[in-house]
Design a protein around this motif. Structure first.
Motif, PDB file in Angstrom:
ATOM      1  N   UNK A   1      -6.770 -10.311   6.900  1.00 32.86           N
ATOM      2  CA  UNK A   1      -7.108 -11.284   5.900  1.00 32.86           C
ATOM      3  C   UNK A   1      -6.387 -11.048   4.423  1.00 32.86           C
ATOM      4  N   UNK A   2      -5.762  -9.916   4.277  1.00 31.62           N
ATOM      5  CA  UNK A   2      -4.902  -9.893   3.132  1.00 31.62           C
ATOM      6  C   UNK A   2      -5.977  -9.222   2.053  1.00 31.62           C
ATOM      7  N   UNK A   3      -7.017  -8.671   2.439  1.00 28.69           N
ATOM      8  CA  UNK A   3      -7.698  -7.891   1.530  1.00 28.69           C
ATOM      9  C   UNK A   3      -7.590  -6.520   1.165  1.00 28.69           C
ATOM     10  N   UNK A   4      -6.381  -6.417   0.732  1.00 31.33           N
ATOM     11  CA  UNK A   4      -5.754  -4.929   0.494  1.00 31.33           C
ATOM     12  C   UNK A   4      -6.696  -4.371  -0.831  1.00 31.33           C
ATOM     13  N   UNK A   5      -7.216  -4.979  -1.401  1.00 31.34           N
ATOM     14  CA  UNK A   5      -7.829  -4.203  -2.687  1.00 31.34           C
ATOM     15  C   UNK A   5      -9.388  -4.025  -2.465  1.00 31.34           C
ATOM     16  N   UNK A   6      -9.683  -4.290  -1.116  1.00 32.79           N
ATOM     17  CA  UNK A   6     -11.122  -3.895  -0.888  1.00 32.79           C
ATOM     18  C   UNK A   6     -11.312  -2.678  -0.238  1.00 32.79           C
ATOM     19  N   UNK A   7     -12.017  -1.712  -1.018  1.00 31.37           N
ATOM     20  CA  UNK A   7     -12.060  -0.073  -0.847  1.00 31.37           C
ATOM     21  C   UNK A   7     -13.436   0.469  -0.964  1.00 31.37           C
ATOM     22  N   UNK A   8     -13.604   1.613  -0.297  1.00 31.54           N
ATOM     23  CA  UNK A   8     -14.983   2.107  -0.611  1.00 31.54           C
ATOM     24  C   UNK A   8     -15.206   2.877  -1.913  1.00 31.54           C
ATOM     25  N   UNK A   9     -14.030   2.834  -2.617  1.00 26.24           N
ATOM     26  CA  UNK A   9     -14.037   3.508  -3.887  1.00 26.24           C
ATOM     27  C   UNK A   9     -13.481   2.779  -5.001  1.00 26.24           C
ATOM     28  N   UNK A  10     -13.643   2.929  -6.183  1.00 21.12           N
ATOM     29  CA  UNK A  10     -12.737   2.163  -7.320  1.00 21.12           C
ATOM     30  C   UNK A  10     -11.453   2.825  -7.365  1.00 21.12           C
ATOM     31  N   UNK A  11     -10.420   2.118  -8.119  1.00 20.88           N
ATOM     32  CA  UNK A  11      -9.241   2.887  -8.540  1.00 20.88           C
ATOM     33  C   UNK A  11      -9.192   2.677 -10.203  1.00 20.88           C
ATOM     34  N   UNK A  12      -8.271   2.763 -10.716  1.00 22.49           N
ATOM     35  CA  UNK A  12      -8.125   2.874 -12.155  1.00 22.49           C
ATOM     36  C   UNK A  12      -8.042   1.456 -12.779  1.00 22.49           C
TER      37      UNK A  12
END
Length: 448
Positions: free
Chosen positions: A179-190
């Motif tokens: 789906x192109x959901x490359x910024x969906x993650x289990x933990x946040x980034x900066x």
């Protein structure tokens, strides 16, 4: 979208951010599988958030877990009626079915035993399963809707067992990447929003924790962005990018259970929350974790979807706000229907079209694209369904009273259609045709 539409949407967003006292609020509108409008108000680390800023989406994670479960079903690796114990081993909750867990009708406790799981580091599956004693079955299975975060922890373990990996690895490979959901993650980034609790009686804030919830993570762990959440919104509307079939998405959106009330306004399908407002039907999911609220919803008739996320524990009525965005978009810019044009159909089916009678009641049969049929009474009301072909002269019902039932064509010695057999009901070209196998027979003296 048109400038007037965009301003109406921005005005609603700006008003809600102030009224709900949200440190930041982001939103978007989705049409035809694309993000067509987005905006933000407030600040994250002193700057306005953008479509790439991560927010915790809470229980929207459940919809993604449900997508994985439905993929397993479509591959034949499980059935929705399977007891969960058939895949995870016997336990006090092993008799609950996959469908009951997906639809929150298993009666399993709403929250994980122990401390408040949303604010506590989570243990592993063995620890969670050990706490699910018979006392955690709060209601008879199938009795009623009872939202269960724990049920989705169980489903996450189910996905991992059947895939031979973690549910998160399966999600990334099968859903997020396609789906192109490359910024969906289990933990946040900066580039993520801090979650805040806003004091009810003063304009001050308190940071909320965001622990890894362990085996309960499938119930609400994920973080996402406006861009990524728009891709999930598109899937719910039927633009699936091959992750699921359109039929499976429609099955997830179908009503499995409703609230306990005289006239239902909210319900649940298979991994999707359902809502009705002002005569419109919506499907999607809300989410909340300490410091965050989120929502994605789709108008199932117009296809317009919207999403919203805020970094506040409470204050923003996120479902009502999201539905307002859809209503504003459709009010200011009603979706235009696709132009009509002739369809590719099997012309051999034309002899089935036209008038058929269930007893004395006339029905019309039409051909739809892809060889589907549509049968409905003449006039308003009555039983009407679509049918998908399953073999020569055979179709299966997709919706309405005849969902799952088989329609067959009966032919005479010359091969011409004589009657339709639909779940034992015989439809004939003329009312009670004596030449057709009408159950009970037809009086030989005929009409009088």
């Amino acid at each position: 979208m048109l400038p007037t539409t965009e301003y109406a949407l921005l005005s609603r967003l700006a008003t809600e951010q102030v009224r709900g006292r949200a440190p930041s609020l982001v939103a978007g509108v989705v049409r035809d599988g694309e993000l067509v409008w987005s905006a933000a108000r407030g600040f994250v680390d002193g700057s306005p958030p953008d479509n790439d800023t991560q927010y915790r989406i809470g229980s929207i994670t459940k919809t993604l877990i449900a997508v994985l479960v439905m993929r397993l079903r479509d591959e034949g690796k499980l059935a929705l009626d399977d007891p969960i114990g058939a895949h995870l081993g016997q336990s006090p909750f092993g008799h609950l079915t996959v469908a009951q867990l997906l639809s929150h009708t298993g009666g399993l406790t709403s929250e994980a035993p122990g401390s408040w799981w949303e604010r506590s580091p989570g243990g592993d599956w063995a620890e969670l399963a050990a706490g699910l004693t018979p006392e955690q079955l709060k209601l008879r299975a199938g009795k009623q809707f009872h939202y269960s975060n724990v049920g989705y922890g169980v489903l996450g373990e189910l996905v991992g067992r059947l895939r031979g990996s973690s549910w998160l690895e399966a999600l990334k490979a099968e859903v997020l990447d396609p789906l192109g959901m490359t910024r969906t993650t289990p933990h946040p980034d900066d580039h993520a929003a801090q979650g805040w609790a806003v004091h009810p009686f003063a304009d001050v804030v308190l940071p909320e924790p965001a622990p890894d919830t362990g085996a309960m993570a499938p119930a609400g762990q994920l973080w996402s962005t406006v861009h990524d959440l728009s891709r999930l919104t598109s899937l719910i509307s039927g633009h699936t990018s091959g992750v699921l079939s359109a039929d499976t998405v429609a099955e997830m959106r179908a009503v499995a259970t409703v609230e306990d009330g005289a006239q239902w306004l909210s319900g649940y399908g298979l991994g999707l929350q359902l809502a009705r407002r002002d005569g419109r039907a919506y499907a999607g999911h809300t989410g909340s974790m300490p410091g965050f609220v989120a929502c994605t919803m789709v108008d199932t008739e117009s296809g317009t979807g919207a999403l919203a996320m805020a970094n506040t524990t409470s204050g923003v009525p996120i479902l009502a706000f999201t539905l307002d965005l859809i209503a504003l978009a459709d009010q200011h810019e009603p979706p235009l229907p696709q132009p009509w044009q002739p369809a590719e159909v099997d012309t051999a089916l034309l002899e089935l079209t036209g008038l058929w009678h269930w007893g004395p009641t006339p029905h019309l049969l039409r051909i739809l694209p892809n060889g589907w049929l549509y049968l409905a009474p003449v006039g308003d009301g009555g039983r009407r369904s679509r049918f998908r072909p399953t073999g020569p002269d055979e179709w299966v019902g997709l919706d309405g009273y005849y969902a799952g039932e088989t329609l067959r064509v009966g032919r005479d010695a010359d091969g011409k259609p004589r009657y339709l057999d639909l779940a034992t009901f015989i439809f004939t070209r003329t009312p009670y045709d004596p030449e057709a196998p009408v159950p009970g027979g037809v009086d030989p003296k005929g009409w009088r």
